[in-house]
Design an enzyme around this catalytic site. Structure first.
Site, PDB file in Angstrom:
ATOM      1  N   LYS A 126      69.400  30.264  84.555  1.00 28.58           N
ATOM      2  CA  LYS A 126      69.325  29.287  83.464  1.00 28.58           C
ATOM      3  C   LYS A 126      68.217  29.671  82.479  1.00 28.58           C
ATOM      4  O   LYS A 126      68.402  29.619  81.261  1.00 28.58           O
ATOM      5  CB  LYS A 126      69.104  27.882  84.045  1.00 28.58           C
ATOM      6  CG  LYS A 126      70.359  27.366  84.768  1.00 28.58           C
ATOM      7  CD  LYS A 126      70.144  26.110  85.608  1.00 28.58           C
ATOM      8  CE  LYS A 126      71.434  25.783  86.365  1.00 28.58           C
ATOM      9  NZ  LYS A 126      71.350  24.581  87.220  1.00 28.58           N
ATOM     10  N   ASP A 161      72.439  17.692  82.322  1.00 28.55           N
ATOM     11  CA  ASP A 161      73.389  17.816  83.438  1.00 28.55           C
ATOM     12  C   ASP A 161      74.485  16.749  83.347  1.00 28.55           C
ATOM     13  O   ASP A 161      75.504  16.848  84.025  1.00 28.55           O
ATOM     14  CB  ASP A 161      72.663  17.602  84.779  1.00 28.55           C
ATOM     15  CG  ASP A 161      72.191  18.900  85.418  1.00 28.55           C
ATOM     16  OD1 ASP A 161      72.909  19.910  85.311  1.00 28.55           O
ATOM     17  OD2 ASP A 161      71.105  18.880  86.037  1.00 28.55           O
ATOM     18  N   GLN A 188      66.811  20.741  89.361  1.00 25.32           N
ATOM     19  CA  GLN A 188      67.762  21.476  90.203  1.00 25.32           C
ATOM     20  C   GLN A 188      67.973  20.747  91.535  1.00 25.32           C
ATOM     21  O   GLN A 188      67.019  20.390  92.215  1.00 25.32           O
ATOM     22  CB  GLN A 188      67.244  22.912  90.444  1.00 25.32           C
ATOM     23  CG  GLN A 188      68.223  23.830  91.133  1.00 25.32           C
ATOM     24  CD  GLN A 188      69.473  24.129  90.303  1.00 25.32           C
ATOM     25  OE1 GLN A 188      69.431  24.187  89.080  1.00 25.32           O
ATOM     26  NE2 GLN A 188      70.602  24.297  90.963  1.00 25.32           N
TER      27      GLN A 188
HETATM   28  N1  GUN Z   1      72.853  22.152  91.943  1.00 31.08           N
HETATM   29  C1  GUN Z   1      74.091  22.688  91.996  1.00 31.08           C
HETATM   30  N2  GUN Z   1      74.688  22.582  90.797  1.00 31.08           N
HETATM   31  C2  GUN Z   1      73.815  21.967  89.991  1.00 31.08           C
HETATM   32  C3  GUN Z   1      73.859  21.589  88.614  1.00 31.08           C
HETATM   33  O1  GUN Z   1      74.845  21.774  87.893  1.00 31.08           O
HETATM   34  N3  GUN Z   1      72.742  20.990  88.142  1.00 31.08           N
HETATM   35  C4  GUN Z   1      71.656  20.745  88.892  1.00 31.08           C
HETATM   36  N4  GUN Z   1      70.631  20.131  88.331  1.00 31.08           N
HETATM   37  N5  GUN Z   1      71.591  21.080  90.176  1.00 31.08           N
HETATM   38  C5  GUN Z   1      72.667  21.693  90.695  1.00 31.08           C
END
Ligand code: GUN
Length: 273
Positions: free
Chosen positions: A44, A111, A88
């Site tokens: 990211k 998200d 995350q």
């Molecule tokens: N963990 C697995 N997929 C995601 C996601 O799309 N966003 C976040 N914040 N955590 C995750």
């Protein structure tokens, strides 16, 4: 690759925004040292750098208290150079994910996990789409298949993927079935699918004999086997003999999720101005 095209378009958009004095900024919070989370967070940050988005990482120790984490979120909610906040998941067991998600300002919730944003998706009036389901929709569009009137089967009902995925397919006028661990005859349901989205987190659960000839198969699964191999929720070798189009793991949906996160961050920068 579709994800690259989207990132290139965003790069141009970020340049334009910067000319207007707006720089999108993403804060990424990671708690503890889950190796998969570390890989995702690095990807990211790398995508942000590629596009010209400013990013900050907050790597907190696994024993961080809920108060400390919530205080950080509050600080970021009020930080002018941060347009998007991503925490995350999963979080260590002693931290309440719901509380943390609820604490993120809906305007910075890139998200789209906050209940306010989930509700907006439900009624089809949203600022942000959840990254993985939105990435899946882009891939389906790219395959040239129209969703309207098609039998769409989503395997998995998580808040992050399955449920919002079903909603996005419904918005495109698909006939949607959601399957899960209690579904009586998974094979029968999958065999009806013109579009099959697998998001259950069970390695290679969906085999070729569960797929209709000519179906579009999207594999959201990311399962690390004991031998370290990364496999999806679909058995690629047998499924690819039936499917007209199928996404591989790794390399299919993953890069799209990141591209959509970048899209949301750029959108957040305009919303927060
Ligand atoms: N963990 C697995 N997929 C995601 C996601 O799309 N966003 C976040 N914040 N955590 C995750």
């Amino acid at each position: 690759m579709v994800s690259q095209r989207i990132k290139d378009e965003l790069k141009a958009e970020v340049l334009e925004l910067k000319n207007k004095g707006i720089t999108p900024g993403l804060a990424v919070i990671i708690v503890g040292d889950d190796p998969a989370s570390r890989v995702y967070v690095n990807s990211k940050k790398k995508a942000c750098a590629e596009i010209g988005i400013y990013s900050e990482e907050y790597a907190l120790p696994a024993e961080t208290s809920e108060e400390e984490l919530l205080a950080l979120v509050e600080k970021l909610n009020n930080k002018d150079d941060i347009s998007g906040i991503l925490c995350q998941l999963p979080l260590p067991k002693h931290l309440d994910e719901k509380k943390v998600i609820n604490a993120i300002s809906p305007l910075k919730d890139v998200d789209a996990f906050h209940p306010a944003n989930v509700g907006k998706i439900m009624i089809g009036d949203y600022d942000f789409l959840p990254c993985t389901p939105a990435g899946v929709m882009e891939l389906i569009k790219e395959s040239g298949i129209e969703v309207k009137g098609k039998e769409c089967v989503v395997v998995g009902r998580s808040n992050i993927v399955g449920k919002p995925q079903a909603m996005l397919l419904l918005h495109e006028n698909g006939t949607v079935t959601i399957c899960h661990s209690k579904t009586r005859d998974l094979k029968e349901a999958c065999l009806r699918a013109d579009i099959l989205v697998a998001a259950v987190g069970v390695p290679e659960l969906i085999k070729g004999d569960m797929i209709k000839e000519g179906a579009v198969v999207i594999d959201v699964g990311m399962n690390r086997l004991e031998n370290k191999k990364l496999v999806g929720d679909v058995e690629f070798s047998s499924a690819s003999e039936k499917a007209a189009a199928i996404t591989p793991v790794p390399g299919g949906v993953g890069p799209m999720t990141i591209a959509m996160l970048m899209k949301n961050t750029v959108r957040a920068a305009t919303l927060n101005k």
